[in-house]
Write an enzyme that holds these catalytic residues in place. Structure first.
Site, PDB file in Angstrom:
ATOM      1  N   TYR A  23      17.799  46.182  49.398  1.00 46.54           N
ATOM      2  CA  TYR A  23      17.325  45.523  48.177  1.00 46.54           C
ATOM      3  C   TYR A  23      16.673  44.185  48.527  1.00 46.54           C
ATOM      4  CZ  TYR A  23      17.419  43.484  43.492  1.00 46.54           C
ATOM      5  OH  TYR A  23      17.077  42.895  42.302  1.00 46.54           O
ATOM      6  N   LYS A  36      12.750  43.171  47.846  1.00 43.12           N
ATOM      7  CA  LYS A  36      12.355  42.057  46.988  1.00 43.12           C
ATOM      8  C   LYS A  36      11.553  41.005  47.761  1.00 43.12           C
ATOM      9  CE  LYS A  36      13.714  43.720  43.151  1.00 43.12           C
ATOM     10  NZ  LYS A  36      12.771  43.993  42.073  1.00 43.12           N
TER      11      LYS A  36
END
Length: 168
Positions: A146, A150
């Site tokens: 993640y 991002k």
């Protein structure tokens, strides 16, 4: 257009845009959650539209963009918000989960930006907002892939800003 619209952040973004007077197309892969959100928001079809879309599939996006264009015409604002999360360290995440997460969290943003960015350029401009996370700047122990995705969203946003500015 708001992707990942049926989730918490996406639904609040949609609510705020509607309250500001915008027409909002809700895009999400969960048709049931989309229907619930549309009912909850309570705006007429002239102001609110829900479209089931898989942001990782160009054919799904193309079909949704055709519906959007035929009903409302040009898009002026894109909020790329769709995301998924696997709470695994980079050393532990399965390759299929890694690929799925990057496909939703990063490639989906690219596909949406390409689909609507060209339209925005042709029609004199628009705005793209890409929802990232502090995890894209400060690695988190529970979110390896993640965090990587991002960070990619941040760079994609900067690259698009550079390239689209040169289109003016």
């Amino acid at each position: 257009v708001v992707t990942g619209a049926a989730g918490g952040i996406g639904s609040e973004i949609a609510r705020q845009l509607l309250q500001a007077g915008a027409r909002v197309a809700l895009l999400d892969r969960d048709a049931h959650a989309l229907q619930q959100l549309q009912t909850q928001l309570g705006y007429p079809e002239t102001q609110l539209m829900g479209l089931q879309v898989d942001v990782t599939r160009a054919d799904s996006l193309s079909a949704a963009m055709q519906v959007l264009q035929s009903r409302w015409g040009n898009c002026h604002v894109l909020v790329n918000n769709a995301a998924t999360l696997y709470a695994d360290a980079v050393m532990e995440i399965a390759l299929d989960q890694w690929n799925q997460l990057l496909s939703v969290n990063l490639t989906g943003y690219l596909l949406m930006a390409q689909a609507l960015g060209r339209q925005m350029i042709a029609n004199g401009g628009g705005s793209m907002v890409h929802v990232a996370s502090i995890a894209g700047s400060i690695p988190q122990p529970w979110s390896g892939a993640y965090s990587v995705s991002k960070a990619g969203v941040k760079m994609l946003s900067q690259q698009l800003a550079l390239e689209l500015r040169s289109e003016e």
